[in-house]
Structure formats: C-alpha cells, structure tokens
Design a protein around this motif. Structure first.
Motif, PDB file in Angstrom:
ATOM      1  N   PRO A  27     -30.529  18.438 -57.922  1.00 17.18           N
ATOM      2  CA  PRO A  27     -29.213  19.077 -57.879  1.00 17.18           C
ATOM      3  C   PRO A  27     -28.466  18.828 -59.184  1.00 17.18           C
ATOM      4  N   LYS A  28     -27.699  19.819 -59.570  1.00 18.74           N
ATOM      5  CA  LYS A  28     -26.939  19.695 -60.807  1.00 18.74           C
ATOM      6  C   LYS A  28     -25.834  18.662 -60.613  1.00 18.74           C
ATOM      7  N   PRO A  29     -25.688  17.755 -61.548  1.00 13.92           N
ATOM      8  CA  PRO A  29     -24.603  16.766 -61.411  1.00 13.92           C
ATOM      9  C   PRO A  29     -23.252  17.438 -61.595  1.00 13.92           C
ATOM     10  N   GLU A  30     -22.263  16.892 -60.887  1.00 10.56           N
ATOM     11  CA  GLU A  30     -20.906  17.424 -61.016  1.00 10.56           C
ATOM     12  C   GLU A  30     -20.363  17.058 -62.392  1.00 10.56           C
ATOM     13  N   PRO A  31     -19.646  17.994 -63.004  1.00  7.84           N
ATOM     14  CA  PRO A  31     -19.072  17.659 -64.308  1.00  7.84           C
ATOM     15  C   PRO A  31     -18.031  16.553 -64.149  1.00  7.84           C
ATOM     16  N   PRO A  32     -17.908  15.668 -65.116  1.00 14.95           N
ATOM     17  CA  PRO A  32     -16.936  14.574 -64.996  1.00 14.95           C
ATOM     18  C   PRO A  32     -15.513  15.112 -64.969  1.00 14.95           C
ATOM     19  N   LYS A  33     -14.681  14.430 -64.207  1.00 16.68           N
ATOM     20  CA  LYS A  33     -13.275  14.821 -64.137  1.00 16.68           C
ATOM     21  C   LYS A  33     -12.598  14.411 -65.432  1.00 16.68           C
ATOM     22  N   PRO A  34     -11.702  15.257 -65.927  1.00 22.49           N
ATOM     23  CA  PRO A  34     -11.028  14.893 -67.177  1.00 22.49           C
ATOM     24  C   PRO A  34     -10.152  13.661 -66.977  1.00 22.49           C
ATOM     25  N   ALA A  35     -10.142  12.821 -67.965  1.00 22.32           N
ATOM     26  CA  ALA A  35      -9.310  11.618 -67.918  1.00 22.32           C
ATOM     27  C   ALA A  35      -7.848  12.018 -68.025  1.00 22.32           C
ATOM     28  N   PRO A  36      -6.960  11.289 -67.338  1.00 23.90           N
ATOM     29  CA  PRO A  36      -5.541  11.631 -67.444  1.00 23.90           C
ATOM     30  C   PRO A  36      -5.055  11.431 -68.872  1.00 23.90           C
ATOM     31  N   LYS A  37      -4.166  12.297 -69.279  1.00 19.66           N
ATOM     32  CA  LYS A  37      -3.595  12.191 -70.628  1.00 19.66           C
ATOM     33  C   LYS A  37      -2.725  10.948 -70.708  1.00 19.66           C
ATOM     34  N   ALA A  38      -2.579  10.450 -71.902  1.00 16.61           N
ATOM     35  CA  ALA A  38      -1.820   9.213 -72.112  1.00 16.61           C
ATOM     36  C   ALA A  38      -0.372   9.347 -71.648  1.00 16.61           C
ATOM     37  N   ASP A  39       0.206  10.539 -71.796  1.00 17.05           N
ATOM     38  CA  ASP A  39       1.609  10.705 -71.430  1.00 17.05           C
ATOM     39  C   ASP A  39       1.794  11.009 -69.943  1.00 17.05           C
ATOM     40  N   GLU A  40       0.685  11.211 -69.193  1.00 17.94           N
ATOM     41  CA  GLU A  40       0.784  11.449 -67.765  1.00 17.94           C
ATOM     42  C   GLU A  40       0.713  10.110 -67.043  1.00 17.94           C
ATOM     43  N   LYS A  41       1.712   9.845 -66.216  1.00 15.00           N
ATOM     44  CA  LYS A  41       1.726   8.603 -65.456  1.00 15.00           C
ATOM     45  C   LYS A  41       1.499   8.923 -63.991  1.00 15.00           C
ATOM     46  N   LYS A  42       0.633   8.156 -63.375  1.00 20.59           N
ATOM     47  CA  LYS A  42       0.382   8.315 -61.962  1.00 20.59           C
ATOM     48  C   LYS A  42       1.564   7.676 -61.220  1.00 20.59           C
ATOM     49  N   PRO A  43       2.152   8.402 -60.267  1.00 19.58           N
ATOM     50  CA  PRO A  43       3.299   7.823 -59.565  1.00 19.58           C
ATOM     51  C   PRO A  43       2.895   6.573 -58.789  1.00 19.58           C
ATOM     52  N   VAL A  44       3.744   5.571 -58.843  1.00 18.15           N
ATOM     53  CA  VAL A  44       3.478   4.308 -58.161  1.00 18.15           C
ATOM     54  C   VAL A  44       4.366   4.256 -56.923  1.00 18.15           C
ATOM     55  N   ASP A  45       3.790   3.815 -55.832  1.00 12.66           N
ATOM     56  CA  ASP A  45       4.537   3.658 -54.590  1.00 12.66           C
ATOM     57  C   ASP A  45       5.656   2.637 -54.837  1.00 12.66           C
ATOM     58  N   PRO A  46       6.910   2.990 -54.527  1.00 14.40           N
ATOM     59  CA  PRO A  46       8.022   2.063 -54.786  1.00 14.40           C
ATOM     60  C   PRO A  46       7.833   0.703 -54.111  1.00 14.40           C
ATOM     61  N   GLU A  47       7.248   0.702 -52.913  1.00 18.06           N
ATOM     62  CA  GLU A  47       7.044  -0.558 -52.207  1.00 18.06           C
ATOM     63  C   GLU A  47       6.047  -1.451 -52.950  1.00 18.06           C
ATOM     64  N   VAL A  48       5.008  -0.846 -53.483  1.00 11.88           N
ATOM     65  CA  VAL A  48       4.002  -1.598 -54.239  1.00 11.88           C
ATOM     66  C   VAL A  48       4.622  -2.157 -55.510  1.00 11.88           C
ATOM     67  N   ALA A  49       5.396  -1.333 -56.216  1.00 12.07           N
ATOM     68  CA  ALA A  49       6.052  -1.780 -57.448  1.00 12.07           C
ATOM     69  C   ALA A  49       7.020  -2.931 -57.152  1.00 12.07           C
ATOM     70  N   PHE A  50       7.781  -2.791 -56.074  1.00 19.78           N
ATOM     71  CA  PHE A  50       8.743  -3.828 -55.687  1.00 19.78           C
ATOM     72  C   PHE A  50       8.028  -5.154 -55.422  1.00 19.78           C
ATOM     73  N   LYS A  51       6.942  -5.097 -54.661  1.00 15.30           N
ATOM     74  CA  LYS A  51       6.208  -6.327 -54.313  1.00 15.30           C
ATOM     75  C   LYS A  51       5.598  -6.983 -55.546  1.00 15.30           C
ATOM     76  N   ARG A  52       5.174  -6.162 -56.515  1.00 19.29           N
ATOM     77  CA  ARG A  52       4.621  -6.727 -57.761  1.00 19.29           C
ATOM     78  C   ARG A  52       5.692  -7.493 -58.527  1.00 19.29           C
ATOM     79  N   MET A  53       6.905  -6.956 -58.549  1.00 20.84           N
ATOM     80  CA  MET A  53       7.986  -7.598 -59.310  1.00 20.84           C
ATOM     81  C   MET A  53       8.563  -8.816 -58.601  1.00 20.84           C
TER      82      MET A  53
END
Length: 109
Positions: A27-53
C-alpha cells in the motif's frame, strides 16, 4: 496424447499456483502531514496552562507564579495582564478568573 493432456494440466495448475504466489503491491504510504508553521500556535486548554503555572498547587496563581521566567517586555505585559485577571484584587488569580480572562480566540485574516 494422454501424456500431453497430463502435461498441459500440470502446467496450468503450476501457472495457477504461481499466479497465486505473486506478491501484492505494498500500500502507498500516506504523505506526511505538514509541520505547523512557527507563527501558528496550538491553543492550550486554560485549565492545563493554569495547573502548569500553579507551582505550589494551591489552586491560585500569585504574581510570581504568573510571571514565571518571563523577562523584559514580556515581564511587563505579564504584570499588566495579571492585574486585569485579578478581578477581586486579592493578589491571586483563581482558575475561574483565569478562564474568564482568556476571551475568545482571535480570528486570522
């Protein structure tokens, strides 16, 4: 003639067996997903961010915890943001205050 018929039959059976043993194409391998651009930020769950701080795990952020390791301009922005988040001005930000201050994500143009 019987020998020829037997030979022909054995050859057709051999050919059928050989055809069955042919490897299937991989079977043909799936093409790799493009890496996120440097200026794109993945949203962080506020609860997770709060607990980290929340380094002392008392469910409240002090100014020192909120500032973390920020320096320079980011430090000044953090202090201003902390004052805006601390709605009851008790010097601590609760998870509810933190979530309320997150607002809606900005839309990209």
């Amino acid at each position: 003639m019987i020998r020829f018929a037997a030979f022909a039959l054995s050859m057709s059976l051999s050919a059928a067996a050989f055809a069955a043993d042919e490897p299937k194409p991989a079977p043909k391998p799936e093409p790799p997903k493009p890496a996120p651009k440097a200026d794109e930020k993945k949203p962080v769950d506020p609860e997770v961010a709060f607990k980290r701080m929340d380094s002392d795990k008392d469910s409240k952020l002090t100014l020192e915890e909120f500032k973390g390791k920020k320096k320079g301009d980011a430090l000044a922005k953090a202090e201003t943001r902390f004052k805006k988040l601390d709605k009851d001005s008790d010097g601590k930000v609760t998870l509810e205050e933190f979530k309320a201050g997150q607002g809606k994500p900005k839309k990209k143009a």
